[in-house]
Design an enzyme around this catalytic site. Structure first.
Site, mmCIF file in Angstrom:
data_model
loop_
_atom_site.group_PDB
_atom_site.id
_atom_site.type_symbol
_atom_site.label_atom_id
_atom_site.label_comp_id
_atom_site.label_asym_id
_atom_site.label_seq_id
_atom_site.Cartn_x
_atom_site.Cartn_y
_atom_site.Cartn_z
ATOM 1 N N ASP A 180 36.336 39.803 39.951
ATOM 2 C CA ASP A 180 36.717 39.887 41.367
ATOM 3 C C ASP A 180 36.964 38.488 41.931
ATOM 4 O O ASP A 180 36.060 37.652 41.936
ATOM 5 C CB ASP A 180 35.606 40.579 42.171
ATOM 6 C CG ASP A 180 35.324 41.988 41.651
ATOM 7 O OD1 ASP A 180 36.279 42.757 41.507
ATOM 8 O OD2 ASP A 180 34.148 42.312 41.383
ATOM 9 N N ASP A 239 34.910 35.852 35.102
ATOM 10 C CA ASP A 239 34.551 36.676 36.246
ATOM 11 C C ASP A 239 35.787 37.542 36.540
ATOM 12 O O ASP A 239 36.891 37.246 36.061
ATOM 13 C CB ASP A 239 34.213 35.770 37.436
ATOM 14 C CG ASP A 239 33.926 36.565 38.683
ATOM 15 O OD1 ASP A 239 33.189 37.563 38.588
ATOM 16 O OD2 ASP A 239 34.454 36.215 39.761
HETATM 17 C C1 BG6 Z 1 31.040 40.986 41.940
HETATM 18 C C2 BG6 Z 1 31.634 40.833 43.328
HETATM 19 O O1 BG6 Z 1 32.026 40.794 40.985
HETATM 20 O O2 BG6 Z 1 30.485 42.282 41.787
HETATM 21 C C3 BG6 Z 1 30.607 41.192 44.395
HETATM 22 O O3 BG6 Z 1 32.054 39.481 43.484
HETATM 23 C C4 BG6 Z 1 30.045 42.572 44.134
HETATM 24 O O4 BG6 Z 1 31.234 41.138 45.656
HETATM 25 C C5 BG6 Z 1 29.462 42.624 42.721
HETATM 26 O O5 BG6 Z 1 29.027 42.885 45.091
HETATM 27 C C6 BG6 Z 1 28.882 43.993 42.346
HETATM 28 O O6 BG6 Z 1 29.908 44.927 42.294
HETATM 29 P P1 BG6 Z 1 29.748 46.499 42.221
HETATM 30 O O7 BG6 Z 1 31.177 46.933 42.062
HETATM 31 O O8 BG6 Z 1 28.913 46.820 41.028
HETATM 32 O O9 BG6 Z 1 29.116 46.951 43.500
HETATM 33 MG MG MG Z 2 34.188 36.634 41.690
#
Ligand code: BG6
Ligand code: MG
Length: 230
Positions: free
Chosen positions: A15, A13
């Site tokens: 984030d 993962d």
């Molecule tokens: C995940 C995050 O990695 O990605 C979430 O933990 C986020 O918080 C999701 O909503 C989608 O991300 P993005 O950047 O495509 O809006």
């Molecule tokens: Mg995460």
């Protein structure tokens, strides 16, 4: 659970595992929840972790009892607004926001010839990895736009192993989110939960923070489990 020696790949993962960016996602969602009149709570923040963009917006609306208040077009507009705010927060993102120990861990994996793939739900993940200077360590990345189901469905981790030509059972997935741990477990890979063990209680292995994530510590925890399994 397989033995540590049988592990060939690592599924990451992004984030909240590699970078501190989950804080920025939360900030941008909090801002939108305020605008929509939905009260932000820690529980809501935890539910959103790891969950894709539109699914996150739907969770927020449901949490506030507003799931029927907006058209699809309005929801798309709100999701775009959140993403614009998130991107503004990424403006100054650089290597300094790699979470403790993660750069060394990723380099160590590469040095030991493990295969590495990215299993992030974020469509912004290529940009984030570039800004962190870590893109070159990833053998493969799953494009979340090609998935039918988001986390907690296992699809993303099943695919993250498949793109490395590995079975999920030969891989370890790393997550900071409860939805992500559920996804890893559903795929059959070994799950490492990083963060509050109460929230991530479904993980095969738990670490309180990223500085504890090393090959040695993972091996130790897997050996302990093996003893318990036998
Ligand atoms: C995940 C995050 O990695 O990605 C979430 O933990 C986020 O918080 C999701 O909503 C989608 O991300 P993005 O950047 O495509 O809006
Ligand atoms: Mg995460």
């Amino acid at each position: 659970m397989v033995k540590f020696a049988q592990v060939k790949g690592f599924l990451f993962d992004l984030d909240g595992v590699i970078a501190n960016t989950s804080v920025y996602h939360a900030k941008a969602w909090h801002q939108l929840a305020d605008e929509l009149g939905v009260t932000w709570t820690e529980d809501l923040g935890n539910q959103l972790k790891g969950v894709g963009r539109m699914d996150s917006l739907n969770l927020i609306l449901k949490y506030g009892g507003k799931e029927n208040d907006y058209t699809e077009d309005e929801k798309i507009k709100y999701a775009e607004e959140k993403n614009d705010n998130y991107l503004k927060l990424l403006d100054t993102l650089d290597k300094s926001e790699i979470l403790p120990g993660m750069e060394d861990f990723i380099k160590d994996l590469a040095a030991h010839h493990y295969l590495i793939s990215l299993a992030s739900s974020s469509k912004n993940s290529p940009l984030v990895l570039e800004k962190l200077g870590l893109a070159q360590y990833f053998d493969e990345k799953v494009d979340p736009a090609t998935l039918k189901h988001g986390k907690p469905d296992p699809e993303i981790y099943t695919r993250a192993a498949e793109v490395l030509n590995l079975k999920p059972e030969e891989c370890i997935g790393l997550e900071d989110a409860s939805a992500g741990v559920t996804s890893i477990n559903g795929s059959g890979a070994i799950s490492v939960g990083i963060g509050d063990p109460k929230v991530l209680h479904e993980a095969d292995i738990n670490f309180n923070d990223t500085s504890e994530v090393t090959l040695d510590n993972i091996k130790k925890e897997m050996d302990k489990k093996k003893v318990l399994d036998d």
